[in-house]
Design a protein around this motif. Structure first.
Motif, PDB file in Angstrom:
ATOM      1  N   GLN A   1      28.408  42.902  12.302  1.00 29.22           N
ATOM      2  CA  GLN A   1      28.003  41.893  11.313  1.00 29.22           C
ATOM      3  C   GLN A   1      28.026  40.485  11.894  1.00 29.22           C
ATOM      4  OE1 GLN A   1      30.840  43.578  11.430  1.00 29.22           O
ATOM      5  NE2 GLN A   1      32.492  42.670  10.186  1.00 29.22           N
ATOM      6  N   TYR A   2      28.710  40.300  13.032  1.00 25.65           N
ATOM      7  CA  TYR A   2      28.776  38.987  13.683  1.00 25.65           C
ATOM      8  C   TYR A   2      27.907  38.946  14.940  1.00 25.65           C
ATOM      9  CZ  TYR A   2      32.949  38.564  10.725  1.00 25.65           C
ATOM     10  OH  TYR A   2      33.812  38.525   9.651  1.00 25.65           O
ATOM     11  N   TYR A   3      26.873  39.777  14.984  1.00 30.86           N
ATOM     12  CA  TYR A   3      26.112  39.928  16.228  1.00 30.86           C
ATOM     13  C   TYR A   3      25.468  38.625  16.699  1.00 30.86           C
ATOM     14  CZ  TYR A   3      21.518  39.841  13.903  1.00 30.86           C
ATOM     15  OH  TYR A   3      20.400  39.453  13.213  1.00 30.86           O
ATOM     16  N   ARG A   4      25.059  37.758  15.755  1.00 34.82           N
ATOM     17  CA  ARG A   4      24.411  36.516  16.203  1.00 34.82           C
ATOM     18  C   ARG A   4      25.410  35.608  16.915  1.00 34.82           C
ATOM     19  NH1 ARG A   4      23.226  33.860  11.812  1.00 34.82           N
ATOM     20  NH2 ARG A   4      23.904  35.445  10.323  1.00 34.82           N
ATOM     21  N   PHE A   5      26.614  35.490  16.406  1.00 34.02           N
ATOM     22  CA  PHE A   5      27.642  34.699  17.086  1.00 34.02           C
ATOM     23  C   PHE A   5      27.975  35.297  18.455  1.00 34.02           C
ATOM     24  CE2 PHE A   5      29.501  33.272  12.759  1.00 34.02           C
ATOM     25  CZ  PHE A   5      28.776  32.083  12.796  1.00 34.02           C
ATOM     26  N   ILE A   6      28.217  36.605  18.485  1.00 30.62           N
ATOM     27  CA  ILE A   6      28.627  37.271  19.729  1.00 30.62           C
ATOM     28  C   ILE A   6      27.530  37.138  20.783  1.00 30.62           C
ATOM     29  CG2 ILE A   6      29.223  39.498  20.768  1.00 30.62           C
ATOM     30  CD1 ILE A   6      30.339  40.252  17.921  1.00 30.62           C
TER      31      ILE A   6
ATOM     32  N   LEU B   1      19.209  45.134  14.164  1.00 25.65           N
ATOM     33  CA  LEU B   1      20.090  44.280  13.358  1.00 25.65           C
ATOM     34  C   LEU B   1      19.344  43.132  12.707  1.00 25.65           C
ATOM     35  CD1 LEU B   1      23.344  44.225  15.547  1.00 25.65           C
ATOM     36  CD2 LEU B   1      22.786  45.658  13.580  1.00 25.65           C
ATOM     37  N   GLU B   2      18.268  42.660  13.318  1.00 26.30           N
ATOM     38  CA  GLU B   2      17.472  41.608  12.664  1.00 26.30           C
ATOM     39  C   GLU B   2      16.959  42.093  11.313  1.00 26.30           C
ATOM     40  OE1 GLU B   2      13.077  39.611  12.894  1.00 26.30           O
ATOM     41  OE2 GLU B   2      13.935  40.297  14.793  1.00 26.30           O
ATOM     42  N   GLY B   3      16.637  43.383  11.229  1.00 29.81           N
ATOM     43  CA  GLY B   3      16.121  43.941   9.986  1.00 29.81           C
ATOM     44  C   GLY B   3      17.133  43.982   8.864  1.00 29.81           C
TER      45      GLY B   3
ATOM     46  N   ARG C   1      16.794  35.624  10.513  1.00 28.81           N
ATOM     47  CA  ARG C   1      15.854  36.415  11.311  1.00 28.81           C
ATOM     48  C   ARG C   1      15.285  35.573  12.455  1.00 28.81           C
ATOM     49  NH1 ARG C   1      13.329  41.071   8.889  1.00 28.81           N
ATOM     50  NH2 ARG C   1      14.311  41.614   6.911  1.00 28.81           N
ATOM     51  N   ALA C   2      14.998  34.313  12.174  1.00 29.53           N
ATOM     52  CA  ALA C   2      14.467  33.431  13.211  1.00 29.53           C
ATOM     53  C   ALA C   2      15.496  33.208  14.316  1.00 29.53           C
ATOM     54  CB  ALA C   2      14.058  32.096  12.598  1.00 29.53           C
ATOM     55  N   GLU C   3      16.751  33.024  13.924  1.00 30.18           N
ATOM     56  CA  GLU C   3      17.796  32.858  14.927  1.00 30.18           C
ATOM     57  C   GLU C   3      17.924  34.114  15.788  1.00 30.18           C
ATOM     58  OE1 GLU C   3      22.549  31.736  15.357  1.00 30.18           O
ATOM     59  OE2 GLU C   3      21.729  32.283  13.395  1.00 30.18           O
ATOM     60  N   ALA C   4      17.891  35.281  15.142  1.00 26.82           N
ATOM     61  CA  ALA C   4      17.989  36.529  15.890  1.00 26.82           C
ATOM     62  C   ALA C   4      16.828  36.666  16.871  1.00 26.82           C
ATOM     63  CB  ALA C   4      18.013  37.715  14.924  1.00 26.82           C
ATOM     64  N   ARG C   5      15.639  36.348  16.430  1.00 20.38           N
ATOM     65  CA  ARG C   5      14.479  36.396  17.321  1.00 20.38           C
ATOM     66  C   ARG C   5      14.659  35.480  18.526  1.00 20.38           C
ATOM     67  NH1 ARG C   5       8.524  36.460  14.467  1.00 20.38           N
ATOM     68  NH2 ARG C   5       8.707  38.495  13.437  1.00 20.38           N
ATOM     69  N   ARG C   6      15.138  34.253  18.258  1.00 19.72           N
ATOM     70  CA  ARG C   6      15.326  33.307  19.355  1.00 19.72           C
ATOM     71  C   ARG C   6      16.319  33.850  20.375  1.00 19.72           C
ATOM     72  NH1 ARG C   6      19.514  29.729  20.549  1.00 19.72           N
ATOM     73  NH2 ARG C   6      18.863  28.435  22.292  1.00 19.72           N
ATOM     74  N   LEU C   7      17.408  34.437  19.901  1.00 19.59           N
ATOM     75  CA  LEU C   7      18.414  34.977  20.811  1.00 19.59           C
ATOM     76  C   LEU C   7      17.836  36.106  21.660  1.00 19.59           C
ATOM     77  CD1 LEU C   7      21.456  34.960  18.377  1.00 19.59           C
ATOM     78  CD2 LEU C   7      21.186  33.515  20.405  1.00 19.59           C
ATOM     79  N   LEU C   8      17.117  37.034  21.063  1.00 22.92           N
ATOM     80  CA  LEU C   8      16.548  38.148  21.808  1.00 22.92           C
ATOM     81  C   LEU C   8      15.499  37.676  22.807  1.00 22.92           C
ATOM     82  CD1 LEU C   8      16.237  40.850  19.003  1.00 22.92           C
ATOM     83  CD2 LEU C   8      17.968  40.689  20.790  1.00 22.92           C
TER      84      LEU C   8
END
Length: 352
Positions: free
Chosen positions: A80-85, A114-116, A124-131
């Motif tokens: 659940q904290y994947y964006r921070f990690i 996880l973005e889904g 979702r935009a933050e997750a995309r940027r990280l990937l």
């Protein structure tokens, strides 16, 4: 767009330098490593540092090496904290730690979809940027998501009214579309007006945290912010009291200190508090006065149906209502943006 230079590391690699001091403070002295607030603070600090494009020596990054080594286990146990990690791990590798885990983490996040699981377009935009930092998935601005982000930032009427959630979503959309200054965000024309309206609200309210974010977003979009706004942001950062006090509340003003320093540095201005003492640091702003936003709203409320959306008509009534401090802030806000009259038209909420 040229790379943005933020919070420049000190020239020396000595671990007692300012950058090393900050990393050590946030990594091991303020909070217990791994809790969600620790993740948030460290992700924000490293995100700013990584945006410099510079690299730090391993000794400077030593306080976070254990987290980096255990990041895949952390993701498994706390998805659940994947964006921070993911953000912390990628930034550590971009700053100088060996690139051992970032690509694998991105692959695990992508395969798990996880973005889904995000309901918010901003997340979702933050997750995309990280990937995308490891070449995976679509660009932030691609497809239906990209169109919704651009539609949101283009609706300038939204930002003529106080709405902190919408305001911070606006600035972060610009950060993600620009990859923190690494590329042109290709914003619609109306998005600049949205940023100008948000900046006016923040300046009127003397909300330096939000104003700093707006100034940074404007520069990342290739627009020169108001000198008055940047002066206020830089003065706020210079005025901070930073003290080592382990017994003081952790509900301090560290975020405002971080973003005002970031915005000042983007603008080429010196940051305050170059020397940081040893110990568990606490950040305290020195704010004075209430600004002009609430008195302005009170004036309009008192006028009721007599108020008008025409700033030229309303100006003498409003200025006579305000006290000296609010009066001066309102005049400075009026001078600070060519969009002030349009902003006031939305803010007044007058009947047609």
């Amino acid at each position: 767009m040229t790379n943005v230079v933020l919070l420049r590391p000190d020239d020396t690699c000595d671990p007692t330098t300012r950058t090393a001091r900050l990393i050590r403070c946030f990594a091991i002295e303020r909070r217990a490593q791994g809790d969600v607030f620790w993740l948030k603070e460290n992700a924000e600090l490293l995100g700013v540092l990584a945006s410099t494009g510079n690299r730090l020596d391993r000794e400077t990054l030593e306080p976070l090496r254990a987290f980096h080594a255990g990041s895949r286990d952390m993701l498994r146990d706390f998805p659940q904290y994947y964006r921070f990690i993911l953000s912390i791990c990628l930034d550590l590798e971009d700053l100088g730690l060996p690139a051992l885990h970032g690509a694998a983490l991105c692959d695990e996040v992508a395969r798990a979809g996880l973005e889904g699981a995000e309901l918010s377009d901003l997340q979702r935009a933050e997750a995309r940027r990280l990937l995308r930092r490891r070449g995976m998935g679509p660009q932030v601005g691609d497809g239906a998501l990209g169109q919704r982000l651009r539609d949101f930032v283009s609706r300038s009427a939204t930002f003529a009214m106080p709405n902190r959630k919408a305001a911070y979503e606006l600035t972060h959309i610009v950060y993600y579309l620009s990859d923190y200054g690494r590329c042109d965000p290709d914003l619609p024309n109306e998005a600049e007006k949205s940023l100008q309206f948000t900046g006016l609200l923040a300046f009127l309210d003397q909300d330096m945290d939000l104003l700093a974010e707006v100034c940074a977003a404007l520069r990342l979009a290739g627009v020169q912010p108001s000198q008055s706004w940047e002066n206020a942001v830089a003065a706020c950062n210079r005025g901070y009291r930073i003290q080592p006090n382990i017994s003081a509340s952790l509900q301090d003003d560290y975020h405002e200190w971080l973003v005002t320093g970031w915005a000042a540095d983007i603008a080429g201005r010196p940051m305050g508090a170059r020397h940081l003492p040893d110990g568990a640091l606490r950040f305290h702003a020195c704010h004075n006065g209430q600004g002009a936003l609430r008195p302005l709203a009170a004036c309009l409320n008192d006028m009721g149906a007599q108020r008008s959306a025409d700033w030229g008509h309303m100006r003498p009534h409003v200025l006579s209502y305000l006290g000296p401090e609010s009066h001066a802030i309102l005049l400075e806000a009026e001078r600070s943006s060519p969009h002030f009259e349009q902003f006031f038209e939305g803010f007044a909420r007058a009947r047609s």
